[in-house]
Write a protein that holds these residues in place. Structure first.
Motif, PDB file in Angstrom:
ATOM      1  N   VAL A 129       0.732  -1.322   0.032  1.00  0.00           N
ATOM      2  CA  VAL A 129      -0.138  -0.031   0.025  1.00  0.00           C
ATOM      3  C   VAL A 129       1.021   1.297   0.039  1.00  0.00           C
ATOM      4  O   VAL A 129       2.157   1.329   0.463  1.00  0.00           O
ATOM      5  N   ASP A 130       0.268   2.342  -0.671  1.00  0.00           N
ATOM      6  CA  ASP A 130       1.179   3.516  -0.511  1.00  0.00           C
ATOM      7  C   ASP A 130       1.096   4.203   0.891  1.00  0.00           C
ATOM      8  O   ASP A 130       1.931   4.900   1.414  1.00  0.00           O
ATOM      9  N   ASP A 131      -0.039   4.095   1.627  1.00  0.00           N
ATOM     10  CA  ASP A 131      -0.104   4.529   2.965  1.00  0.00           C
ATOM     11  C   ASP A 131      -1.068   3.847   3.919  1.00  0.00           C
ATOM     12  O   ASP A 131      -2.227   3.445   3.477  1.00  0.00           O
ATOM     13  N   ASP A 190      -2.051   4.269   6.804  1.00  0.00           N
ATOM     14  CA  ASP A 190      -2.999   4.770   7.628  1.00  0.00           C
ATOM     15  C   ASP A 190      -4.482   4.788   6.784  1.00  0.00           C
ATOM     16  O   ASP A 190      -5.515   4.223   7.460  1.00  0.00           O
ATOM     17  N   THR A 191      -4.078   5.076   5.719  1.00  0.00           N
ATOM     18  CA  THR A 191      -5.423   5.116   5.010  1.00  0.00           C
ATOM     19  C   THR A 191      -6.104   3.721   4.355  1.00  0.00           C
ATOM     20  O   THR A 191      -7.236   3.484   4.581  1.00  0.00           O
ATOM     21  N   ALA A 192      -5.056   2.777   4.283  1.00  0.00           N
ATOM     22  CA  ALA A 192      -5.471   1.405   4.001  1.00  0.00           C
ATOM     23  C   ALA A 192      -6.315   0.918   5.170  1.00  0.00           C
ATOM     24  O   ALA A 192      -7.446   0.272   5.218  1.00  0.00           O
ATOM     25  N   ALA A 248      -7.768   2.672   7.642  1.00  0.00           N
ATOM     26  CA  ALA A 248      -9.109   3.243   7.537  1.00  0.00           C
ATOM     27  C   ALA A 248     -10.183   2.562   6.621  1.00  0.00           C
ATOM     28  O   ALA A 248     -11.342   2.358   7.039  1.00  0.00           O
ATOM     29  N   ARG A 249      -9.668   2.304   5.446  1.00  0.00           N
ATOM     30  CA  ARG A 249     -10.663   1.521   4.585  1.00  0.00           C
ATOM     31  C   ARG A 249     -11.059   0.126   5.046  1.00  0.00           C
ATOM     32  O   ARG A 249     -12.283  -0.145   4.792  1.00  0.00           O
ATOM     33  N   GLU A 296     -13.688   0.991   7.565  1.00  0.00           N
ATOM     34  CA  GLU A 296     -15.093   1.540   6.902  1.00  0.00           C
ATOM     35  C   GLU A 296     -15.888   0.272   6.240  1.00  0.00           C
ATOM     36  O   GLU A 296     -17.038   0.394   6.190  1.00  0.00           O
ATOM     37  N   GLU A 320       3.701  -0.673   3.747  1.00  0.00           N
ATOM     38  CA  GLU A 320       3.892   0.374   3.312  1.00  0.00           C
ATOM     39  C   GLU A 320       5.493   0.526   3.528  1.00  0.00           C
ATOM     40  O   GLU A 320       6.056   0.657   4.497  1.00  0.00           O
ATOM     41  N   VAL A 374     -10.535  -2.072  -0.282  1.00  0.00           N
ATOM     42  CA  VAL A 374      -9.437  -1.635   0.514  1.00  0.00           C
ATOM     43  C   VAL A 374      -7.974  -1.187  -0.264  1.00  0.00           C
ATOM     44  O   VAL A 374      -7.383  -0.216   0.143  1.00  0.00           O
ATOM     45  N   GLN A 394      -8.174  -0.712  -3.408  1.00  0.00           N
ATOM     46  CA  GLN A 394      -8.367   0.094  -4.838  1.00  0.00           C
ATOM     47  C   GLN A 394      -7.976  -0.748  -5.987  1.00  0.00           C
ATOM     48  O   GLN A 394      -7.435  -0.135  -7.148  1.00  0.00           O
TER      49      GLN A 394
END
Length: 258
Positions: A78-80, A82-84, A86-87, A90, A122, A157, A159
């Motif tokens: 993943v690139d980030d 924290d973003t992953a 969060a996904r 969600e 990451e 998650v 993308q």
């Protein structure tokens, strides 16, 4: 894991055994799969398994410290982190551990809504490690309750629809291809509430061997057990095994799966 380059977001980038006894795990997998080992960059509790001198997987003596069962975990780039993470939340999944800083990157251990454990990373990864080629595992397979629901979760998650990832629905399974090569398969039929953990949703890691029957015999001689007896699947001979601490994996004579 030696840092070399960035992996494409959402693609498998590593597999690792979270074990409670690193020395015992080295002896078992050395006897069954012929691996040798060297210390990695993450400290004395971690090592890199080598097949023919090339990295194939990681082993970490961290299961007890993290409070998780011994298991093989598949990691996705993943690139980030924290973003992953969060996904994951969600979409009804659980973030169990992390993001934690390891070496030059950050790792997260999570579970999808059906309870299958997976990880994401990451950071930089090994240049020559790629599912289905070289010393890397032959492929990854998620056995889950509903493969189509799972595809929606993981696609969201990671993308997958916005990356160079080909997601296809074929014969009641979901095929994940990157650059034309099958790297993962999502298959339904697992039982979420099963009392037997062997049939609950989980990511299975497939390792290549020259002879499945010999690998099964070696596993039993080394204190392991057979989860699924040797047989011929749609892609070739295979058997699912369990190491002495409970780590489940599959051996196959096929170069790649699904």
């Amino acid at each position: 894991m030696s840092a070399s380059e960035r992996a494409g977001p959402g693609t498998p980038c590593w597999v690792s055994l979270l074990t409670g006894d690193l020395g015992a795990a080295q002896r078992f997998y050395g006897a069954v799969l012929g691996w040798t080992f060297r210390q990695g960059s993450l400290g004395e509790d971690f090592c890199v398994a080598l097949s023919g001198g090339r990295p194939v997987a990681g082993l970490g003596n961290v299961a007890r410290r993290m409070g998780v069962a011994v298991h093989w975990s598949s990691y996705f780039a993943v690139d980030d982190a924290d973003t992953a993470a969060a996904r994951v939340r969600e979409r009804g999944g659980t973030v169990a551990v992390g993001p934690l800083a390891f070496g030059g990157g950050r790792a997260v251990l999570a579970a999808d809504p059906d309870g299958a454990v997976f990880g994401f990373w990451e950071g930089r990864v090994l240049r020559d490690w790629s599912i289905g080629s070289g010393a890397a595992p032959a492929w990854l397979e998620l056995r889950t309750r509903d493969c189509f629901d799972a595809a929606l979760f993981y696609g969201g998650v990671f993308q997958w629809d916005s990356q160079e990832t080909d997601v296809r629905y074929e014969d009641d399974v979901v095929m994940i291809r990157v650059a034309g090569q099958t790297v993962a398969c999502l298959r339904g039929g697992a039982v979420e509430a099963a009392p037997d953990p062997k049939v609950r949703p989980r990511w299975h890691v497939y390792f290549r061997v020259d002879n499945v029957e010999k690998a099964v015999a070696a596993a039993q001689a080394a204190g392991g057990s057979v989860v699924a007896e040797p047989g011929v699947s749609r892609v070739g001979p295979e058997a699912t095994l369990c190491d002495p601490e409970g780590g489940i994996f599959t051996v196959t004579e096929a170069a790649r799966g699904c």
